[in-house]
Design a protein around this motif. Structure first.
Motif, mmCIF file in Angstrom:
data_model
loop_
_atom_site.group_PDB
_atom_site.id
_atom_site.type_symbol
_atom_site.label_atom_id
_atom_site.label_comp_id
_atom_site.label_asym_id
_atom_site.label_seq_id
_atom_site.Cartn_x
_atom_site.Cartn_y
_atom_site.Cartn_z
ATOM 1 N N ALA A 21 0.833 -1.208 0.000
ATOM 2 C CA ALA A 21 0.000 0.000 0.000
ATOM 3 C C ALA A 21 0.865 1.254 0.000
ATOM 4 O O ALA A 21 0.561 2.234 -0.689
ATOM 5 N N TYR A 22 1.950 1.231 0.746
ATOM 6 C CA TYR A 22 2.883 2.361 0.763
ATOM 7 C C TYR A 22 3.467 2.596 -0.628
ATOM 8 O O TYR A 22 3.482 3.722 -1.129
ATOM 9 N N LYS A 23 3.937 1.525 -1.261
ATOM 10 C CA LYS A 23 4.554 1.663 -2.579
ATOM 11 C C LYS A 23 3.540 2.130 -3.622
ATOM 12 O O LYS A 23 3.865 2.949 -4.485
ATOM 13 N N ALA A 24 2.316 1.632 -3.552
ATOM 14 C CA ALA A 24 1.280 2.060 -4.499
ATOM 15 C C ALA A 24 0.961 3.537 -4.309
ATOM 16 O O ALA A 24 0.833 4.288 -5.289
ATOM 17 N N THR A 25 0.852 3.964 -3.065
ATOM 18 C CA THR A 25 0.568 5.375 -2.781
ATOM 19 C C THR A 25 1.726 6.257 -3.218
ATOM 20 O O THR A 25 1.530 7.308 -3.823
ATOM 21 N N GLN A 26 2.943 5.817 -2.959
ATOM 22 C CA GLN A 26 4.119 6.580 -3.376
ATOM 23 C C GLN A 26 4.170 6.711 -4.888
ATOM 24 O O GLN A 26 4.486 7.775 -5.422
ATOM 25 N N TYR A 27 3.841 5.650 -5.596
ATOM 26 C CA TYR A 27 3.813 5.688 -7.053
ATOM 27 C C TYR A 27 2.819 6.733 -7.543
ATOM 28 O O TYR A 27 3.121 7.524 -8.445
ATOM 29 N N LEU A 28 1.627 6.757 -6.971
ATOM 30 C CA LEU A 28 0.619 7.736 -7.375
ATOM 31 C C LEU A 28 1.109 9.169 -7.130
ATOM 32 O O LEU A 28 0.890 10.057 -7.957
ATOM 33 N N ILE A 29 1.769 9.379 -6.008
ATOM 34 C CA ILE A 29 2.344 10.704 -5.716
ATOM 35 C C ILE A 29 3.418 11.050 -6.741
ATOM 36 O O ILE A 29 3.456 12.160 -7.261
ATOM 37 N N ASP A 30 4.276 10.078 -7.049
ATOM 38 C CA ASP A 30 5.379 10.307 -7.989
ATOM 39 C C ASP A 30 4.894 10.680 -9.390
ATOM 40 O O ASP A 30 5.569 11.421 -10.104
ATOM 41 N N ILE A 31 3.729 10.161 -9.808
ATOM 42 C CA ILE A 31 3.237 10.487 -11.149
ATOM 43 C C ILE A 31 2.328 11.714 -11.133
ATOM 44 O O ILE A 31 1.723 12.054 -12.142
ATOM 45 N N GLY A 32 2.249 12.385 -9.976
ATOM 46 C CA GLY A 32 1.567 13.666 -9.922
ATOM 47 C C GLY A 32 0.167 13.675 -9.345
ATOM 48 O O GLY A 32 -0.492 14.715 -9.356
ATOM 49 N N CYS A 33 -0.302 12.553 -8.866
ATOM 50 C CA CYS A 33 -1.648 12.531 -8.271
ATOM 51 C C CYS A 33 -1.646 13.355 -6.992
ATOM 52 O O CYS A 33 -0.724 13.264 -6.190
ATOM 53 N N LYS A 34 -2.672 14.164 -6.812
ATOM 54 C CA LYS A 34 -2.765 15.045 -5.645
ATOM 55 C C LYS A 34 -3.856 14.612 -4.664
ATOM 56 O O LYS A 34 -3.743 14.830 -3.477
ATOM 57 N N ARG A 35 -4.919 14.058 -5.191
ATOM 58 C CA ARG A 35 -6.061 13.677 -4.342
ATOM 59 C C ARG A 35 -6.181 12.155 -4.359
ATOM 60 O O ARG A 35 -6.777 11.578 -5.261
ATOM 61 N N ILE A 36 -5.601 11.515 -3.377
ATOM 62 C CA ILE A 36 -5.556 10.058 -3.306
ATOM 63 C C ILE A 36 -6.416 9.612 -2.129
ATOM 64 O O ILE A 36 -6.228 10.084 -1.007
ATOM 65 N N ALA A 37 -7.352 8.743 -2.406
ATOM 66 C CA ALA A 37 -8.249 8.260 -1.346
ATOM 67 C C ALA A 37 -7.955 6.796 -1.049
ATOM 68 O O ALA A 37 -7.433 6.064 -1.888
ATOM 69 N N HIS A 38 -8.299 6.394 0.149
ATOM 70 C CA HIS A 38 -8.183 4.991 0.546
ATOM 71 C C HIS A 38 -9.547 4.548 1.053
ATOM 72 O O HIS A 38 -10.051 5.075 2.041
ATOM 73 N N PHE A 39 -10.157 3.611 0.360
ATOM 74 C CA PHE A 39 -11.441 3.054 0.788
ATOM 75 C C PHE A 39 -11.153 1.720 1.439
ATOM 76 O O PHE A 39 -10.501 0.868 0.854
ATOM 77 N N ARG A 40 -11.637 1.560 2.632
ATOM 78 C CA ARG A 40 -11.373 0.286 3.309
ATOM 79 C C ARG A 40 -12.662 -0.325 3.785
ATOM 80 O O ARG A 40 -13.634 0.361 4.061
ATOM 81 N N GLY A 41 -12.636 -1.612 3.897
ATOM 82 C CA GLY A 41 -13.808 -2.353 4.325
ATOM 83 C C GLY A 41 -13.813 -2.529 5.831
ATOM 84 O O GLY A 41 -13.626 -1.582 6.588
ATOM 85 N N SER A 42 -13.949 -3.737 6.244
ATOM 86 C CA SER A 42 -14.033 -4.079 7.658
ATOM 87 C C SER A 42 -12.792 -3.602 8.414
ATOM 88 O O SER A 42 -11.692 -3.548 7.879
ATOM 89 N N LEU A 43 -12.988 -3.258 9.662
ATOM 90 C CA LEU A 43 -11.879 -2.799 10.499
ATOM 91 C C LEU A 43 -11.117 -3.947 11.139
ATOM 92 O O LEU A 43 -10.102 -3.723 11.775
#
Length: 58
Positions: A21-43
């Motif tokens: 999840a860290y690497k995926a989020t970092q990748y999105l930041i690196d390609i210029g994404c500014k508004r990144i959301a995380h949808f999660r299910g059960s806690l």
């Protein structure tokens, strides 16, 4: 329900959910994404918690 990986004798694929999840989020930041959301299910499942912690690390 999570089962210990040693209980069932079979081929397995094991993933570090937090790191992935860290690497995926970092990748999105690196390609210029500014508004990144995380949808999660059960806690409760640990992999859900680990994915959120990996995302939230940045």
């Amino acid at each position: 329900m999570e089962i210990s990986i040693d209980v069932i004798k079979c081929s397995k694929v094991i993933i570090d959910d937090r790191k992935a999840a860290y690497k995926a989020t970092q990748y999105l930041i690196d390609i210029g994404c500014k508004r990144i959301a995380h949808f999660r299910g059960s806690l409760l499942p640990q992999n859900s918690i680990d994915c959120f912690l990996g995302y939230n690390r940045l």
